[in-house]
Design an enzyme around this catalytic site. Sequence first.
Site, short mmCIF file in Angstrom:
data_model
loop_
_atom_site.label_atom_id
_atom_site.label_comp_id
_atom_site.label_asym_id
_atom_site.label_seq_id
_atom_site.Cartn_x
_atom_site.Cartn_y
_atom_site.Cartn_z
N LYS A 193 -4.81 3.96 -0.84
CA LYS A 193 -5.67 3.99 -2.02
C LYS A 193 -7.07 4.39 -1.59
O LYS A 193 -7.76 3.64 -0.88
CB LYS A 193 -5.68 2.62 -2.70
N LYS A 246 -2.77 7.07 -3.84
CA LYS A 246 -3.58 7.05 -5.07
C LYS A 246 -5.00 7.49 -4.74
O LYS A 246 -5.58 6.95 -3.79
CB LYS A 246 -3.57 5.62 -5.64
#
Length: 327
Positions: A193, A246
């Site tokens: 992330k 992400k």
Amino acid sequence: MSNINRVIQSGYFNDTLRQWQCQNTHITSLNLIDEPDVKEEITSMPGVYRQGLNHVKSMLDPVVESGLKSLLIFGVINKLPKDQYGTHADSLENPVIQALPLLKNWYPELTIACDVCLCPYTSDGHCGIIENQLIDNGKSINRLGEIALSYALAGADIVAPSCMMDGHVTAIKQSLMKGNLLSRVSVLSYSAKFCSVFYGPFRDAANCAPSFSNRSSYQIPVGSSSIAERVVDRDVSESCDMTMVKPGIMYLDIVRKIKDKHPNIPLFIYQVSGEYAMLYHAVQAGVVTLKEGLLEILRSMRRAGGDVIITYYTPEILKWLKEVSPL
């Protein structure tokens, strides 16, 4: 730790999880607010809403009828107080805790994932517990383990820590083991992330922007592939059942690298709120059509190695699947 490492069934205990081990699929997200009658459009994400519990079934019925198999839930609180420890992340008044039994009753075949993070519930908007302006990692992962277990006991099939705290997978697995749920609840870790500007619309949706500083001390630097690889390696070594990159389209090089290194772990790509908004506005400006633009993006994600794609456009995709070739 040895007991956790030996549990594999948590990755394939229902039909949807078994499908993720075999072929590509999509899931969608749901922003649940702590005001049952509220339905608010998110200004920076036209067409996406915060939903109170009294609106959820009417929204989901047609999507499930179209073939939705899985849902990722986020909690949003407007009226409940926020504090340093995110007390209402797992209180009985939490909208996720309240929704899970209802969703399981309405849609018994739907696989439900719950985002596990503190940022929507803390007074400072950070993803862990802050002590003296710094993240206390130990206290944070203990608290995240408590929250994950609460969601699991309420009916979640998957708990998905998005906090980027060191050791969060182990802490959650140990908590699930204490609750005798280790082989019945999967852990999807937001491993890679990145500290991206493309989360902005979601922070509007979840009311979770940090009140000071930013999240660069725990989310991955945008230019680093080596840290992303190390975090994924760590989470896999801690026995996460699934992992994630992400945002999506900006990080397909990372997707390919991770899939090559860990081909046996289902890899999720999260097409984040900023990606949704970019495509939405491109469509509104007449630059592309939604179907052609979205399908090109999704096929690129497949090509890079994504097994499951989380996208706000899932309802539209489900309508198209009968008309187009497999993604």
